[in-house]
Write a protein that holds these residues in place. Sequence first.
Motif, PDB file in Angstrom:
ATOM      1  N   LEU A   1       0.851  -1.185   0.000  1.00  0.00           N
ATOM      2  CA  LEU A   1       0.000   0.000   0.000  1.00  0.00           C
ATOM      3  C   LEU A   1       0.885   1.231   0.000  1.00  0.00           C
ATOM      4  CD1 LEU A   1      -3.085  -0.139   2.328  1.00  0.00           C
ATOM      5  CD2 LEU A   1      -2.948   0.102  -0.145  1.00  0.00           C
TER       6      LEU A   1
ATOM      7  N   SER B   1      -4.623   3.798  11.443  1.00  0.00           N
ATOM      8  CA  SER B   1      -5.621   2.825  11.883  1.00  0.00           C
ATOM      9  C   SER B   1      -6.176   2.011  10.715  1.00  0.00           C
ATOM     10  CB  SER B   1      -6.754   3.527  12.622  1.00  0.00           C
ATOM     11  OG  SER B   1      -7.396   4.462  11.790  1.00  0.00           O
ATOM     12  N   ARG B   2      -6.319   2.662   9.575  1.00  0.00           N
ATOM     13  CA  ARG B   2      -6.845   1.937   8.399  1.00  0.00           C
ATOM     14  C   ARG B   2      -5.877   0.854   7.951  1.00  0.00           C
ATOM     15  NH1 ARG B   2      -9.191   6.104   4.003  1.00  0.00           N
ATOM     16  NH2 ARG B   2      -9.081   4.385   2.536  1.00  0.00           N
ATOM     17  N   LYS B   3      -4.619   1.257   7.890  1.00  0.00           N
ATOM     18  CA  LYS B   3      -3.580   0.317   7.475  1.00  0.00           C
ATOM     19  C   LYS B   3      -3.499  -0.843   8.471  1.00  0.00           C
ATOM     20  CE  LYS B   3       0.788  -0.634   5.795  1.00  0.00           C
ATOM     21  NZ  LYS B   3       1.228  -0.788   4.421  1.00  0.00           N
ATOM     22  N   LYS B   4      -3.632  -0.493   9.742  1.00  0.00           N
ATOM     23  CA  LYS B   4      -3.529  -1.518  10.761  1.00  0.00           C
ATOM     24  C   LYS B   4      -4.674  -2.522  10.633  1.00  0.00           C
ATOM     25  CE  LYS B   4      -2.561  -2.050  15.637  1.00  0.00           C
ATOM     26  NZ  LYS B   4      -2.787  -1.439  16.940  1.00  0.00           N
TER      27      LYS B   4
ATOM     28  N   LEU C   1      -6.273  -3.304   7.999  1.00  0.00           N
ATOM     29  CA  LEU C   1      -6.011  -4.125   6.823  1.00  0.00           C
ATOM     30  C   LEU C   1      -5.001  -5.231   7.142  1.00  0.00           C
ATOM     31  CD1 LEU C   1      -6.100  -3.168   3.343  1.00  0.00           C
ATOM     32  CD2 LEU C   1      -3.778  -3.744   3.958  1.00  0.00           C
ATOM     33  N   LEU C   2      -3.957  -4.864   7.850  1.00  0.00           N
ATOM     34  CA  LEU C   2      -2.939  -5.856   8.199  1.00  0.00           C
ATOM     35  C   LEU C   2      -3.507  -6.899   9.163  1.00  0.00           C
ATOM     36  CD1 LEU C   2       0.198  -3.550   8.647  1.00  0.00           C
ATOM     37  CD2 LEU C   2      -0.346  -5.002   6.693  1.00  0.00           C
ATOM     38  N   GLU C   3      -4.373  -6.443  10.067  1.00  0.00           N
ATOM     39  CA  GLU C   3      -4.979  -7.383  11.009  1.00  0.00           C
ATOM     40  C   GLU C   3      -5.868  -8.384  10.280  1.00  0.00           C
ATOM     41  OE1 GLU C   3      -5.133  -4.608  15.023  1.00  0.00           O
ATOM     42  OE2 GLU C   3      -6.899  -4.723  13.744  1.00  0.00           O
TER      43      GLU C   3
ATOM     44  N   GLN D   1      -5.534  -9.293   7.212  1.00  0.00           N
ATOM     45  CA  GLN D   1      -4.640 -10.183   6.470  1.00  0.00           C
ATOM     46  C   GLN D   1      -4.106 -11.279   7.399  1.00  0.00           C
ATOM     47  OE1 GLN D   1      -2.101  -7.782   4.101  1.00  0.00           O
ATOM     48  NE2 GLN D   1      -1.080  -9.478   3.090  1.00  0.00           N
ATOM     49  N   LYS D   2      -3.735 -10.872   8.602  1.00  0.00           N
ATOM     50  CA  LYS D   2      -3.189 -11.831   9.560  1.00  0.00           C
ATOM     51  C   LYS D   2      -4.266 -12.832   9.988  1.00  0.00           C
ATOM     52  CE  LYS D   2      -0.097 -12.902  13.000  1.00  0.00           C
ATOM     53  NZ  LYS D   2       1.350 -12.814  13.108  1.00  0.00           N
ATOM     54  N   GLU D   3      -5.468 -12.325  10.236  1.00  0.00           N
ATOM     55  CA  GLU D   3      -6.565 -13.206  10.624  1.00  0.00           C
ATOM     56  C   GLU D   3      -6.848 -14.232   9.539  1.00  0.00           C
ATOM     57  OE1 GLU D   3      -9.896 -10.741  11.733  1.00  0.00           O
ATOM     58  OE2 GLU D   3      -8.903 -10.344  13.647  1.00  0.00           O
TER      59      GLU D   3
ATOM     60  N   GLN E   1      -4.367   3.840  -6.297  1.00  0.00           N
ATOM     61  CA  GLN E   1      -5.204   2.756  -5.802  1.00  0.00           C
ATOM     62  C   GLN E   1      -6.653   3.115  -6.074  1.00  0.00           C
ATOM     63  OE1 GLN E   1      -3.950   1.008  -2.313  1.00  0.00           O
ATOM     64  NE2 GLN E   1      -1.865   1.510  -2.861  1.00  0.00           N
TER      65      GLN E   1
ATOM     66  N   PHE F   1       5.466  -2.168  11.782  1.00  0.00           N
ATOM     67  CA  PHE F   1       4.919  -1.985  10.427  1.00  0.00           C
ATOM     68  C   PHE F   1       5.044  -0.551   9.920  1.00  0.00           C
ATOM     69  CE2 PHE F   1       0.477  -1.309  12.174  1.00  0.00           C
ATOM     70  CZ  PHE F   1       0.125  -0.197  11.413  1.00  0.00           C
TER      71      PHE F   1
ATOM     72  N   LEU G   1      -2.610 -10.278  17.143  1.00  0.00           N
ATOM     73  CA  LEU G   1      -4.079 -10.181  17.218  1.00  0.00           C
ATOM     74  C   LEU G   1      -4.574 -10.360  18.652  1.00  0.00           C
ATOM     75  CD1 LEU G   1      -4.965 -12.216  14.038  1.00  0.00           C
ATOM     76  CD2 LEU G   1      -5.164  -9.758  14.333  1.00  0.00           C
TER      77      LEU G   1
END
Lengths: 603, 381
Positions: free
Chosen positions: A555, A564-567, A569-571, A573-575, B194, B314, B381
Motif C-alpha cells: 500500500l 488505523s486503516r492500514k492496521k 487491513l494488516l490485522e 490479512q493476519k486473521e 489505488q 509496520f 491479534l
Amino acid sequence: MGMKQKNIRNFSIIAHIDHGKSTLADRILEKTGLVSHRDMKEQYLDNMDIERERGITIKLQTTRLVYKANDGQEYIFNLIDTPGHVDFNYEVSRSLAACEGALLVVDATQGVEAQTLANVFLALEEELEIIPVINKIDLISARPDEVKKEIEDILGIDAEDAPLISAKNGINIEEVLEIIVKKIPAPTGNTEDRLKALIFDSFYDNYKGVIVYTRIFDGSVKKGDQIKMMNSKKVCEVTEVGVFAPAPIPVPILEAGSVGYITASIKQVADARVGDTITGADKPTEKALPGYKKVIPMVFCGIYPAEGEKYENVKDALEKLQVNDAAFVFEPETSTALGFGYRCGFLGLLHMEIIQERLEREFDLAIITTSPSVIYKIGKTDGTFEMIQNPSNLPPIQDISYMEEPIVEANIMVPNEYVGNIMELCQERRGTMRHMEYLDAKRVVLHYNMPLNEVIYDFFDALKSKTRGYGSLDYELKGYEKSKLVKLDILLNKELVDAFSMIVHESKAHLRGKFVCEKLKEIIPRHHFSVPIQASVGTKVVARETVKPLRKDVLAKCYGGDISRKKKLLEKQKEGKKRMRQFGEVEVPQEAFTAVLKYDEKK
Amino acid sequence: MKKLGLYVHFPFCIKKCHYCDFLSFEKDSDETLLVYAKAMAKDIELWSEKLKDYSIDTIFFGGGTPSLFSKEAMGVVIDAIYKHFHISDNLEFSIEANPKTLNKDKFAFYLSSGINRMSMGVQTLDEKLLNFIGRAHNSEDFYKNYHEARDAGFQNINLDIIFSIPNQRMAHWRNTVEKIIDLKPEHISFYSLQIEENTPFFHRFNAGEWNEIDEEEDRKMYWYGVNKLKSKGYIHYEISNASISGFECRHNLKYWSMEEFLGIGIGAHSYLGNTRLSNETDINKYIQNANNKEDNTVWIHHNQNKDNISEFIFTGLRKRRGINLEEFKSRFDSSIEQVFPEEMANLLSENWIEITANNQMKLTDCGIDISNHIMSEFVIL
C-alpha cells in the motif's frame, strides 16, 4: 394414572417441511393451557437452535396434554412429534407406531408434496387414522378446496371434514382438538398382560442416564421393575417412570395405552435403540413388536480438528454426540493432509450437516470436513471383496476386478413446468427413470434410480434451485450395482491432498475435477509463487487451474498519520492467515473443504 | 521540552479528483473556509492548554488543498499556532498546494509566515491523463507555479507524482519521472494509484470501463522510478519517497517512527502519550464544538504493548533503513526474535527482510513488493 384408556389419544403430526407442523403443535400446547403464549418461544417443540433455524425437527419431543372436550370429559393427549426429513424416516415410522392416529397438515397454498406422500405411506403402514388438516388458509393464495381434492385424489383420504386452520394466527384450533377426540381411536391394550412397550426415541441426560421415550402397549411398568430390551438383550432396573408435560414429571406407574418415559441407568442410547421392545425381565412377552431395524449410516466423511483445535476436544464431542445418537458412528483415521481425525457415518447429508453444525456451535469446535462418500463394494481379483467408504483406502488398481456402488430409489415431486429441468438434472446425475406419474394437472412425481453418490453431494440444492424451491425429494436404498468408478485426486502444487480425494463415476471425473479446480482457484489466495491445481485419475490429469502469483502486495499511502486503516487491513490479512491450513507450501482456507461440495448454479 | 509534530487538515479542493477518497469537499465560498479556519484556530488554542510542555518542530498543512484558502483564513490558523504553541528553532513547515490555486502573492505570504517547504500535487505531466484522473490543472499551470515558487525563494520543494493510472503506459511514466527530475526538486513522492471504494474511479472500474493496471506493470513502473531517482542522486528513504540528502520530510518520518503528533481539523489523527485519537469528521459539528470550546475527539485508543510492537514494526518498515533492533529491545524489553521467532526465521530465510551490520532490520527490495504480507506477520491479534 387414573385415566381410563378410552380417554387417551395418542397421535402425531405429519407434514411436508414448512407446512406448519411445529406451529400447529405450539397452538395445541397453548390451547390446552400447557404453555402460555407469552412463555412460548416460537415453535416450542423444536428445542435445538439448528432446528428452529432450519425449520425442521431433528430430535423428537413428546408432550402429554389434558384437554376438556365439548362432551364435558377430560382427555389425555399424547402428542408425539416426528422428525421432518427423509434422513430420519425410520424414526418417523417408530414414532408413528406409538400412535393410533395422525394429523396430516397440508399447506393450503402448496398442496400435497413429496414428503406429505412419504409420511402418509408410513402412517398407513402403521394403520393409523389419518386426519387431514388444511393450514395457512388465511393466506391470499390459499386454495383449500383444490387442496382437499388433491388429498382425496392423490392420497385417497377423505378430506371433506378437514379443519381449515391457520396455525400461525390461531384460527380454528378448537376444531382440530375436537376432531382428535372424535376420530382418533382410543388405545386398547391389556393392563393385566405382560409388559410390551415400544421405544420410539431416547436421549442421554447427564443426571439420569438414557431417558427412554416409550409407548406402553400392554401391561404396566413402575420404579424397581426389572426390564429387558428384546433386541439389545439389555436388562436393567427401572429407576423412574414419568410423563412429559413437556418437562419430564415422575409418575408412580405407566399403564397400557399411555406414553411416557423410563429411566434405568442406561449409559448410552445404543442400548435402548429406537424400535426396540421393552418387556419384563422375569416374565417377558412372547413376541417383540414388529418393525425393529438397526439403522445404518449411508454417508461418510472425515472430521478433523482445524488448525489450532485439539484432537481430544473433537474426540470428546463426538463421544458426547454418539451417546445421544445411535445412528451416528465414528472411528479414528489419519490423513496425510489433515493429520489425525475421525471417519464418521451418517444417515444422510442432512444428518451430516447437523452433526457438523452441532460440533461447531454447541461444542465450539473448529473442524474440517472432507468430501462425503458412500460405501462402495470393491470386488478384488483374488475373489474377495471389501466395503470401502474412504477413498484413500481403495486397494491398488491392479487388485480391483470390479466396483459396485449403492443405488437409491428416488421420488421427486415437481410442478410440471420444471419436469424438463429435473429430467435433465437426473440424467446428469446418472439417474435412470423408472416411471413418471401425474398427481394432477400440475404436479408430477418422477421415480428414478440414482447412484447415492450423485445424491449426496449437492443434488438437493440443485433440485431446489432448478425448481425455484418447489421440488421435493425422498429416497431409500435399493441395493448395489456394478459401476465404472475411479478415484479422483486433487494435487496442490504437485502434492496430493488426500482430504480432497473422492470416488466418482468415470464419466464424471473430468467435470467434477474441473469444478473442484475452479472452486479452489477462487478460494485459495494468491501466493508469492504460482500454485498449480490439478485433478487427476491415476497419473492422468483430467483438469487443471493455476493460482497466479502475487506480484504486488503493497500500500503506497498512509495518510496524515492515520495508521488505523492500514492496521485494520494488516490485522485482517493476519486473521486470514490464521484460518489457513498449510499443505506443503500452499495455504488453503478451511472453508475450501466445504466449498468444493456446494452446488454452484453457474457451473 | 518534548517534540511535537502538528498536522492541520484543510478539506477543500477546486474539484474532487476521480481517484480521491480523502476527507475533502468541493469549495463553496471563501466565507465557509474562513469559518472553518477560525474553528481550527479555537481548537488549536484548546489543545495548546493540554500540551504546554511540548515544542512544535514540524508542521504539515495537508488536505484537500490548503493553498485554496485565502491569505486571511490561512493567517488565522498560522497566527493561532504561533500564539499558543512553543515553536522549535529548526521548524519544518510544509504546505500542500495544487497548481492553479497558487500565485506570486501567496508564495510570498507563505514564506513570510514561516512556511519553508512546498509540496505540490503534480501527479503526471501527461495532459490526457491529467484530464482522465480529474485534476483541475494542466502541465502548464504546474510549470508556471513551480517557477514562481522557486523565484519567490522556496528552497525545499516536494513534487507528488502517481503511477499505475489506468491507460498509463511505461512511456508516459518515464516521461513524467524524467521531466520532474529535470526540475531538480529536493523531494519526490511517487505513489501507485489505488482504486478506492466510493470514488468515481471505483464505479467506472466496476462497470468494466477499464482494467486495473497489471501488477507486473505496476512493479516495473515503481522500480523504474526508484532506480531513476537513485541514479540522479536521490535517496530512497521511504517506500514511496525520495529526497536529496538532508531533505527528508521530518514530519512524515514522525508517523513512521512512533513519534508524537497532534492533528487539527476534521478527521485528523493524533498520537499523543501512547494514545491514538481521531477527530470529528462532520464539518458542522466540528465547527460547533470548537466554538463551544469542546473537544472534537471522537475516537480514542490507548495503545497496549502489543499495539506498540505491531505499529513500531509496520510503520518503521516503511522507512528504507527500517527499524533499529536495539531500539526495539529497549522499548519492549525483549528482542524481536523472542517476540516473533517463527516469523523472523521465515522472513529471513525467504530473503524478504534483512538485518544490516548496524543492527537495522529492513525490507529487502523484493520484500517491498509484498510489504503488506511481511508487515501483517508482525501484527499481534
